[in-house]
Design a protein around this motif. Structure first.
Motif, PDB file in Angstrom:
ATOM      1  N   THR A   1     -22.338  29.087  54.717  1.00 50.14           N
ATOM      2  CA  THR A   1     -23.549  29.675  54.164  1.00 50.14           C
ATOM      3  C   THR A   1     -24.726  29.342  55.063  1.00 50.14           C
ATOM      4  OG1 THR A   1     -22.718  29.535  51.895  1.00 50.14           O
ATOM      5  CG2 THR A   1     -25.096  29.762  52.179  1.00 50.14           C
ATOM      6  N   VAL A   2     -25.451  30.379  55.478  1.00 47.89           N
ATOM      7  CA  VAL A   2     -26.598  30.208  56.374  1.00 47.89           C
ATOM      8  C   VAL A   2     -27.820  30.860  55.748  1.00 47.89           C
ATOM      9  CG1 VAL A   2     -25.159  30.180  58.446  1.00 47.89           C
ATOM     10  CG2 VAL A   2     -26.102  32.346  57.635  1.00 47.89           C
ATOM     11  N   THR A   3     -28.971  30.463  56.228  1.00 48.18           N
ATOM     12  CA  THR A   3     -30.218  31.148  55.901  1.00 48.18           C
ATOM     13  C   THR A   3     -30.707  31.793  57.176  1.00 48.18           C
ATOM     14  OG1 THR A   3     -30.762  29.545  54.176  1.00 48.18           O
ATOM     15  CG2 THR A   3     -32.563  30.922  55.010  1.00 48.18           C
ATOM     16  N   ASP A   4     -30.835  33.123  57.167  1.00 51.38           N
ATOM     17  CA  ASP A   4     -31.225  33.793  58.399  1.00 51.38           C
ATOM     18  C   ASP A   4     -32.735  33.747  58.601  1.00 51.38           C
ATOM     19  OD1 ASP A   4     -32.336  35.822  56.838  1.00 51.38           O
ATOM     20  OD2 ASP A   4     -30.908  37.371  57.451  1.00 51.38           O
ATOM     21  N   THR A   5     -33.232  34.394  59.637  1.00 49.43           N
ATOM     22  CA  THR A   5     -34.644  34.277  59.991  1.00 49.43           C
ATOM     23  C   THR A   5     -35.555  35.052  59.046  1.00 49.43           C
ATOM     24  OG1 THR A   5     -34.513  36.128  61.558  1.00 49.43           O
ATOM     25  CG2 THR A   5     -34.097  33.902  62.416  1.00 49.43           C
ATOM     26  N   LEU A   6     -34.974  35.833  58.136  1.00 50.31           N
ATOM     27  CA  LEU A   6     -35.773  36.511  57.108  1.00 50.31           C
ATOM     28  C   LEU A   6     -35.749  35.739  55.795  1.00 50.31           C
ATOM     29  CD1 LEU A   6     -34.756  40.226  57.785  1.00 50.31           C
ATOM     30  CD2 LEU A   6     -36.870  39.068  58.447  1.00 50.31           C
TER      31      LEU A   6
END
Length: 373
Positions: free
Chosen positions: A34-39
């Motif tokens: 699980t990642v948090t993208d740049t948006l």
């Protein structure tokens, strides 16, 4: 941009935390993370994706993933590479012949994005630029409903925070965290070194005029304020004459440029096709040709009397070099032109060459940054 960078310390901690891998295993299912993208979107993706739809940032992707990177790509937005950076495309196609066979999903900005082609390619993740994501509309929902998670990277923002977060995001998705971290650290160190040297430089700021040298000397083309080369000029400690005159980009009037008396002129060249007056730069371009195409700018009406012309302070930079993991070398180049004493021991051209030698499969042979004789 400067305000954003002053807050970079806090943001970097947040960015690093947001990209911590959270592996999940299940029978007959690939490991996910699980990642948090740049948006700011939280997305669960395969950890070590094998089938990637890649919308942009083609060189950065290779640098982060390493040898074999494009064996794991099944679809690209071809026009944003072959069309926008044709000489770069040709250089990579020579060493990565498989590029020619990748599924072409079209280009969102021109309205040719092909959702069906994207689905047929069966990627297990889509990595796109933030600007592409914003233009995709409900295509993002359709991809994700088909089981294709979408993440947005953003080197276009031109902030230290987004550059580092984008590198780490791609590194986590592709399970190449070590390379991503090395690249992020290299970028951060070089970037901060430029800011520190600029902060210590003395004397008044030089007035700078930048122009996209796409149309030749007979016609004024876009200048930049705050973004693209305008942002680089600000960071390098120059006084950009476009500030307050345009938003992002647009042509300045010849009268205004002459009245502003720029002390430095920056021409942005590239490998445009069918533009026989443009300042050509990039892979395979001899510097002599770049100089030949740039020289007529000196003779524009009123230009022989500009301080930049009289003092031989006209430079050319490769337009495709901005908004990349190696764009710090162009920042160094412009900062050194503005503050030669502060950067006497910095060799931007050599740093650019070394980046390619260390991280990319092609050599930086061509015309990328130079001062007119």
């Amino acid at each position: 941009m400067l305000r954003t960078l002053r807050a970079a310390g806090a943001c970097l901690a947040l960015a690093a935390a947001s990209l911590v891998a959270v592996p999940t295993t299940a029978s007959a299912a690939p490991e996910t993370v699980t990642v948090t993208d740049t948006l700011g979107r939280t997305v669960t993706v395969p950890h070590g994706a094998k089938r990637v739809l890649l919308g942009f940032y083609f060189e950065d992707f290779y640098a982060i993933v390493g040898p074999g990177a494009y064996e794991r790509v099944v679809a690209i937005s071809r026009d944003t590479w072959e069309g926008w950076r044709n000489l770069q495309w040709k250089a990579y196609s020579t060493v990565e012949p498989g590029l020619e066979t990748l599924v072409d999903i079209g280009e969102v900005e021109s309205g040719t994005f092909n959702l069906e082609a994207a689905l047929v390619a069966k990627p297990d993740v889509a990595i796109v630029a933030a600007w592409q994501f914003r233009s995709m509309g409900n295509a993002v929902d359709k991809l994700e409903k088909a089981g294709i998670p979408v993440v947005a990277a953003d080197f276009n923002a031109q902030t230290l925070e987004k550059h580092l977060a984008s590198a780490r995001l791609i590194g986590t998705v592709m399970a190449s965290e070590d390379r991503a971290e090395q690249l992020a650290n290299e970028y951060e160190n070089a970037f901060n070194d430029v800011l520190a040297r600029v902060a210590k430089a003395t004397g008044p700021k030089k007035r700078v005029y930048v122009e996209l040298a796409r149309k030749g000397a007979s016609e004024y083309d876009n200048s930049y304020a705050g973004r693209m080369w305008g942002g680089v000029i600000d960071l390098a400690g120059g006084d950009n004459i476009a500030n307050g005159q345009i938003t992002n980009w647009g042509a300045l009037s010849p009268e205004y440029v002459l009245a502003s008396k720029p002390e430095m002129v920056l021409l942005a060249g590239s490998g445009w096709a069918s533009r026989d007056q443009a300042v050509l730069m990039g892979f395979g371009v001899d510097e002599t040709l770049t100089r030949t195409r740039a020289t007529p700018y000196r003779s524009r009406p009123g230009w022989p009397d500009l301080p930049a012309t009289r003092n031989n302070e006209i430079y050319a930079v490769y337009h495709g070099g901005a908004r990349t993991l190696y764009d710090y070398t162009f920042l160094q180049f412009i900062a050194k032109a503005l503050h030669p004493d502060a950067f006497a021991d910095v060799d931007p051209q050599e740093n650019h060459r070394r980046f390619y030698e260390k991280w990319l499969p092609v050599k930086a042979n061509g015309s990328f940054m130079l001062k007119l004789d």
